[in-house]
Every structure is written in C-alpha cells, then in structure tokens.
Write an enzyme that holds these catalytic residues in place. Structure first.
Site, mmCIF file in Angstrom:
data_model
loop_
_atom_site.group_PDB
_atom_site.id
_atom_site.type_symbol
_atom_site.label_atom_id
_atom_site.label_comp_id
_atom_site.label_asym_id
_atom_site.label_seq_id
_atom_site.Cartn_x
_atom_site.Cartn_y
_atom_site.Cartn_z
ATOM 1 N N ASP A 41 -9.024 -9.626 9.259
ATOM 2 C CA ASP A 41 -8.573 -8.272 8.902
ATOM 3 C C ASP A 41 -9.595 -7.177 9.171
ATOM 4 O OD1 ASP A 41 -6.268 -6.859 7.865
ATOM 5 O OD2 ASP A 41 -7.419 -6.435 6.059
ATOM 6 N N CYS A 51 1.158 -7.201 12.026
ATOM 7 C CA CYS A 51 1.421 -7.298 13.474
ATOM 8 C C CYS A 51 0.726 -8.483 14.122
ATOM 9 C CB CYS A 51 1.038 -6.004 14.166
ATOM 10 S SG CYS A 51 2.143 -4.658 13.752
ATOM 11 N N LYS A 103 -9.590 -2.511 2.041
ATOM 12 C CA LYS A 103 -9.331 -1.347 2.894
ATOM 13 C C LYS A 103 -10.103 -0.119 2.420
ATOM 14 C CE LYS A 103 -6.520 -3.128 5.850
ATOM 15 N NZ LYS A 103 -5.831 -4.338 5.468
ATOM 16 N N ASN A 152 6.723 -8.268 1.921
ATOM 17 C CA ASN A 152 5.264 -8.108 1.919
ATOM 18 C C ASN A 152 4.616 -9.024 0.879
ATOM 19 O OD1 ASN A 152 2.838 -6.931 2.904
ATOM 20 N ND2 ASN A 152 2.783 -5.518 1.166
ATOM 21 N N SER A 153 5.268 -10.163 0.579
ATOM 22 C CA SER A 153 4.617 -11.129 -0.315
ATOM 23 C C SER A 153 3.428 -11.730 0.426
ATOM 24 C CB SER A 153 5.604 -12.215 -0.746
ATOM 25 O OG SER A 153 6.121 -12.897 0.370
ATOM 26 N N ARG A 154 2.410 -12.130 -0.332
ATOM 27 C CA ARG A 154 1.137 -12.512 0.303
ATOM 28 C C ARG A 154 0.498 -13.696 -0.392
ATOM 29 N NH1 ARG A 154 -1.357 -8.657 4.239
ATOM 30 N NH2 ARG A 154 0.351 -7.215 4.600
ATOM 31 N N SER A 198 -1.055 -3.378 10.400
ATOM 32 C CA SER A 198 -0.677 -4.293 9.331
ATOM 33 C C SER A 198 0.612 -5.030 9.689
ATOM 34 C CB SER A 198 -0.480 -3.509 8.039
ATOM 35 O OG SER A 198 -1.646 -2.773 7.764
ATOM 36 N N LYS A 222 -2.470 -10.293 13.104
ATOM 37 C CA LYS A 222 -3.906 -10.597 13.063
ATOM 38 C C LYS A 222 -4.187 -11.978 12.463
ATOM 39 C CE LYS A 222 -5.191 -6.915 10.882
ATOM 40 N NZ LYS A 222 -3.804 -6.397 10.838
ATOM 41 N N THR A 223 -3.618 -12.250 11.271
ATOM 42 C CA THR A 223 -3.926 -13.527 10.624
ATOM 43 C C THR A 223 -3.480 -14.688 11.515
ATOM 44 O OG1 THR A 223 -3.700 -12.489 8.472
ATOM 45 C CG2 THR A 223 -3.613 -14.890 8.519
ATOM 46 N N TYR A 247 -1.728 -3.681 -6.714
ATOM 47 C CA TYR A 247 -1.391 -4.417 -5.501
ATOM 48 C C TYR A 247 -2.443 -4.325 -4.394
ATOM 49 C CZ TYR A 247 1.177 -6.748 -1.961
ATOM 50 O OH TYR A 247 1.542 -7.660 -1.018
ATOM 51 N N ARG A 297 0.854 -1.191 0.000
ATOM 52 C CA ARG A 297 0.000 0.000 0.000
ATOM 53 C C ARG A 297 0.890 1.241 0.000
ATOM 54 N NH1 ARG A 297 -1.856 0.879 4.388
ATOM 55 N NH2 ARG A 297 -1.154 -0.958 5.513
ATOM 56 N N HIS A 327 -10.295 -2.399 11.774
ATOM 57 C CA HIS A 327 -9.201 -3.244 11.267
ATOM 58 C C HIS A 327 -8.958 -4.376 12.278
ATOM 59 C CE1 HIS A 327 -4.766 -3.229 9.618
ATOM 60 N NE2 HIS A 327 -5.505 -4.142 9.028
#
Ligand code: GTP
Ligand code: SPV
Ligand code: MN
Length: 588
Positions: free
Chosen positions: A277, A254, A210, A372-374, A252, A256-257, A201, A73, A230
């Site tokens: 999220d 930190c 978001k 930051n790969s996802r 972000s 959550k998932t 992205y 982002r 969030h």
C-alpha cells in the site's frame, strides 16, 4: 519532570476526559487482553467490538463490525490544514488551522468519558532505518489499538526514542459519537499532527496509515527531498535467480494487494512481497531510488480474494504466526463460525449473517459482505515475504508502475519515454472510482499517481517535486502504466489478470534490462505482441489488438480532459508538464 509526550497526553486527557489512560507496550499478551476487553466490555452501539472466529480453521482470527454508516474513508470530511489554502491545493479540503482546531476541540470535549484512552507508541519503518519515524497515537477504540499493533511496529521503545523531543508524530483519535455530521479527519502538516473524530474505520482511524504515512509524510518528503507514495513494493525473481525490484501505484481497490502477493502463472518467475500500500522513496548515495514500506501489515479488500485469485493472501490469513488477524465487515458463516465474502472459494454457505449481523437472504439482492470489507493481518504471516523486508536501507527500484481501473482506452502496458514523460504519464492518470471511499462507484476521475486523496499539499507542486527527484537520480527507474481492467463488448475483462499479470511484469523487467524492443507511439512504448508471453491464454486476436493499440480518435476526448484537469492547478503546474502535454496533443 514530565516528558513532552507525557505533557501532551495529559493535555489531551484534560480535554477528552477518559476514565482511564493505558500506555500500550505492543506485546502479544497485551493484544490478547485488549481483544478480551473488546469481546466482553467495550461496545459499539451496544454490540461487542470483537467476535472470536473459528480458530481451528482461521488461527488467531476475530470479526469486527463497524458502525453501519462508517465503512470507508470519507474524503469529503478529510482536511489538510496548512496555514494557507494555496499550499493545500485544489486536491485537498482546507480550513485555517485555528478554525479547524476550535471546531475539533468542541467536538472532543469529554468525548472519551466512560472510555479508556489507549496511548500507542509506534514506529513507521524499521527502527534501525534512517527513514523511520517515531509516532504516538491516542485512541479510545480497542479495535484501533489492536489494528495498529498489526499495521505498525508498535513497541514501548518508540517512547524512549522520542525522549525529550516534542516534534514527534502525533495522532489524536476518538470514535466520538460516530455521527457522520460530527466526523472529521484533519491534518496539521507543520505540527506532524492528525486529529480524527467520529470514525472507527481503516484509513480514517489507523492514523499511521494514509493520514501520516501519505498525507503528512508527502509534505515532509516535499520539504526534505523524498517521496511518500501509494505504492506496492515487490521483487520479481526471473528464472536465472535475478531479482528486479519495482513499485506500483494504483488507486484504492485497483489491485495493489493482489499484485504484491502475485503467484506467478509462468514457470521460473516468483514475486517477493515487501509492501502492498505505501512506499517511502529516497535517493540513495549511488543515485538510485530506494524504497521502504513503513507499514508491517495488510489492510486488504476481502471481496474477490480466493485461492484462485490470490492464494498467497489466503495462506497469509490462515498462517496464524503473528497474532491476531482481524476481519472487518465480512459476512459470517453461522454454522462454522468462519468469515465469508463474495468471491471466496466454495459454495455460498447456507446460514450466513451479513456484514451488519442480520440473517442473510440472497433473494433480497444485497451483498452479504460489505464491498469494502477488509482483513488486517501481519506481513510476517506472508509466505512470500521478501528477505529484504526489514532491510533498513530499503531496496533499489528499477521500475515504477502506474495503474488504474479503465474499462476503455488505456492499453495493457505502456512505457514512458523518460522520467519527465513518466511524471506526465502519472499526472494524466485516471481511474474509475471504487467502494474504498464513500462516493459514487464507477465514475472516471483523474487520480495522478493514485495520490489524489492522499497528497498532503498542492498537487501541482507535487509534480514539480517528482521532476526534481528525477534530476537527482543518476539511474532513474523506468516508468510504466498498466491497466488490467479493459472490457470487451460483453463487459467482460479482456485480460485474465491476477497471476497472469506476471506476463506483463516479465515484459517490464525485460525492458528495464534492455533485452527487447518496443513500438513507439505518441503515448509511449507499447509491446510488440511477439514479446508478450501469451502461451496458454486464449484471448481473441481482435481483443488482444485492442489491449495493445492506440486509437487516436478515442484519445481526443482524453487529451481535452487532461488539459481541463491540469488547468485547475494554475501556475502550480510546472512548464515541463505542459511541454509534455503539448507534445502529446500535437500527435493526437
Ligand atoms: P486498497 O487496499 O484499497 O488500496 O486496494 P488495492 O489496490 O490493494 O486492491 P486489491 O488488490 O485489494 O484489489 C481490489 C479489487 O480488485 C479486488 O476485488 C480484486 O479481486 C480486484 N483485482 C485485483 N487485481 C485484479 C486483476 O488483475 N484483474 C481484475 N479483473 N481484478 C483485479
Ligand atoms: C485505501 O483506501 O487505499 C486503503 C484502505 O488502503 S484505507 O486504510 O481505508 O485507506
Ligand atoms: Mn490503499
């Protein structure tokens, strides 16, 4: 007679001039076709949009590489265009709406030439939920179209549902020329419109996420009396079989998932997943706070995800029930055609391509996967999905947890004295920045309720709104803060984290159910060590003390920083927040 949606689509097509317009129906068969197009026809900088991965080991999985300047982002290019600057607040970039649109129109003129405009009809929230919203996004990226099928309830029925209304949620997205100087993510809250150009992205391009479900939805919630946050939503089952539902806000990257899919290290406890999220929170007729997750997918951080840290995520990624699963900017094991990232189980493969597709050489000291790969995968693939996930009413929330990444100062867990004190706890929250957005990593910034980059209006008014919601709740959730990230002298995390976080969750639900006492401090209640189950952990005594105690001297600097942060919002900060601040400052 054309419907409002048709008229709107035609108007945008006249501006953006795609070669073709294709209306998506959201079916699996269609997703397979779009992926085929992304493999064979559509290109990003001459490269295919998708690469098929090893389906024996990773069913339904594809790799996507985004443009190398387009990997996170971009908060400095994100604007919230209220009619007045004051409503946007210091927490948002602002431009007058007419000026923003003039600029966007110029950038969008002919931007889809030679490409297909995909029309994506989708719902945020279960279609039978009173809180659900019907939306339309336009995009010229097959990757975005396929991702939106995973992340939202994409179905042609959303078109029917909108019918002849013209106040539907609108998203305009084009890759443009992907040049960072011509990249903008702009929000027009009063028109329920997001207009994004120049990025393919994640949060810049999947506009239901978001952009709508937080920035625009938080503004809708402010006007209509609810909250868009969030936050993770989970149910925690205790050994007696009782389930306590909690939400948790963390900035972000930190945790959550990881929290959403936690596999308990304590026997008898189980975590049920509802969201990782975003949570929409409404006051129920019974005076309790109810949460729904408007999304249906995970867009999660790969690095650090393994059978050791988050086994349920790996099971989800390999389930292959809901098609497809996407990997974005991971490395590639060229011998086995599998995705790879730093922290995945097993030895580092010999023959890796890095996230840009180049042969990877460890000696160069660069990471193979982008930090930051996802992955993008459906919640319906998740083995711990709560049976209440599709419940249109949502689930009643007993605790709200606010977390951040603080290597110092902030205790493992703290409980606010009451709702207003909890709002202050959220308002004063800070976190060290991560790779989820394009900025310097590891610097402390204030990030109230993990919403600094996502609150679509003046943050001072947002605190007022939280306080008002509290007044409507006859059974408000208790509010807690957590911090998994404190380090020792050797810069190692003191708390083992991940599955061991259940020990903290256990303390939280015992507090919620009034089963244990806690120690009062100026910043809230902290645990007596005897009440934390620490069996089997070997954390040195002095480090444990550090995790659960408050050092007044260290807090002096923090209190000053909190004041400086809040003062920026001027008269928008509610008096109650200043009262809470004064009470804290007096003790420190
Ligand atoms: P967004 O998707 O950006 O909103 O991130 P998130 O909040 O869902 O974060 P996620 O769970 O993906 O975790 C981000 C990073 O933090 C990963 O590299 C994890 O391995 C790491 N992490 C998560 N939980 C813990 C924990 O309990 N302890 C430690 N030390 N690291 C953690
Ligand atoms: C975050 O950055 O908080 C994310 C990823 O969840 S993105 O969709 O890019 O916002
Ligand atoms: Mn997030």
């Amino acid at each position: 007679m054309a419907t409002p949606i048709e008229r709107w689509v035609e108007e945008q097509a006249r501006l953006m001039r795609p070669d073709k317009i294709y209306w998506c129906d959201g079916s699996e068969e269609e997703a397979r076709r779009l992926i085929e197009i992304g493999i064979c026809q559509e290109k990003i900088d001459g490269e295919p949009v998708f690469y098929k991965l090893n389906h024996n080991l990773w069913p339904g999985a594809y790799l996507h590489r985004s443009h190398s300047t387009d990997v996170a982002r971009t908060e400095h290019l994100t604007y919230v265009c209220h009619s007045d600057k004051e409503s946007a607040g210091l927490n948002n970039n602002w431009m007058p709406p007419h000026k923003a649109k003039e600029m966007l129109r110029k950038l969008s003129d002919g931007c889809m030439r030679g490409r297909t405009m995909y029309v994506l009809p989708y719902m945020m929230g279960h279609p039978s939920s009173p809180y659900a919203k019907a939306c339309i996004q336009l995009t010229d990226s097959s990757y975005v179209a396929v991702s939106m099928r995973i992340m939202t309830r994409m179905h042609k029925d959303a078109v029917k549902r909108i019918g002849n209304r013209d106040d539907f949620v609108k998203g305009l997205h084009s890759l443009g020329d992907l040049h960072p100087e011509r990249r903008f993510i702009m929000h027009f809250p009063d028109e329920h419109l997001v207009w994004s150009i120049g990025s393919g992205y994640g949060g810049n391009a999947l506009l239901g996420k978001k952009c709508f479900s937080l920035r625009i939805a938080s503004w809708l919630g402010y006007q209509e009396g609810w909250l868009a946050e969030h936050m993770v939503i989970v149910g925690i089952e205790d050994p007696a079989g009782n389930i306590t539902y909690v939400t948790a806000a963390m900035p972000s990257a930190c945790g959550k998932t990881n929290l959403a899919m936690l596999q308990s290290a304590l026997g008898g406890y189980k975590v049920w997943t509802l969201g990782d999220d975003i949570a929409w929170l409404n006051v129920g007729a019974d005076g309790r706070l109810y949460a729904i997750n408007p999304e249906t997918g995970f867009f999660g951080v790969t690095c650090g995800t393994s059978m050791k840290t988050n086994p349920n995520m790996l099971r989800t990624l390999k389930a292959g029930k809901f098609f497809p699963t996407l990997f974005t900017n991971t490395a590639l094991n060229q011998d086995t055609n599998e995705p790879w990232w730093e922290g995945l189980d097993g030895p580092v493969p010999k023959n890796l391509a890095d996230w840009e597709g180049n042969s990877w050489d460890k000696a160069q000291g660069k990471k193979a996967a982008h930090p930051n790969s996802r992955f993008t995968t459906s919640l319906y693939n998740c083995p711990t999905l709560s049976r209440d996930f599709d419940n249109p009413k949502g689930v009643p929330i007993s605790a709200i947890i606010l977390g951040g990444r603080r290597t110092d100062l902030i205790p493992l867990v703290t409980e606010a004295f009451n709702w207003p004190n909890g709002v202050f706890l959220g308002a004063r929250g800070g976190s060290e920045t991560t790779a989820a957005a394009a900025h310097q990593v590891g610097v402390l910034r204030r990030d109230p309720m993990a919403m600094l980059p996502f609150c679509g209006y003046n943050m001072g008014d947002y605190f007022k709104h939280w306080l008002n919601i509290g007044k409507k709740l006859t059974h408000p959730p208790k509010i807690f803060s957590v911090n998994w990230f404190r380090t020792n002298e050797k810069d190692e995390f003191i708390w083992p984290g991940f599955s061991e976080n259940i020990r903290v969750l256990k303390w939280i639900i015992e507090r919620v159910n009034n089963r244990i006492e806690a120690k009062e401090t100026p910043i809230g209640f902290v645990p007596y060590l005897k009440d934390l189950n620490l069996e089997g952990l070997n954390i040195p005594e002095n480090e444990l003390k550090k995790l659960t105690s408050i050092n007044m001297e260290d807090w002096c600097g923090e209190v000053k920083e909190i004041k400086d942060f809040l003062e920026q919002f001027g008269k928008h900060i509610p008096e109650e927040i200043w009262r809470q601040y004064q009470a804290l400052a007096k003790h420190i």
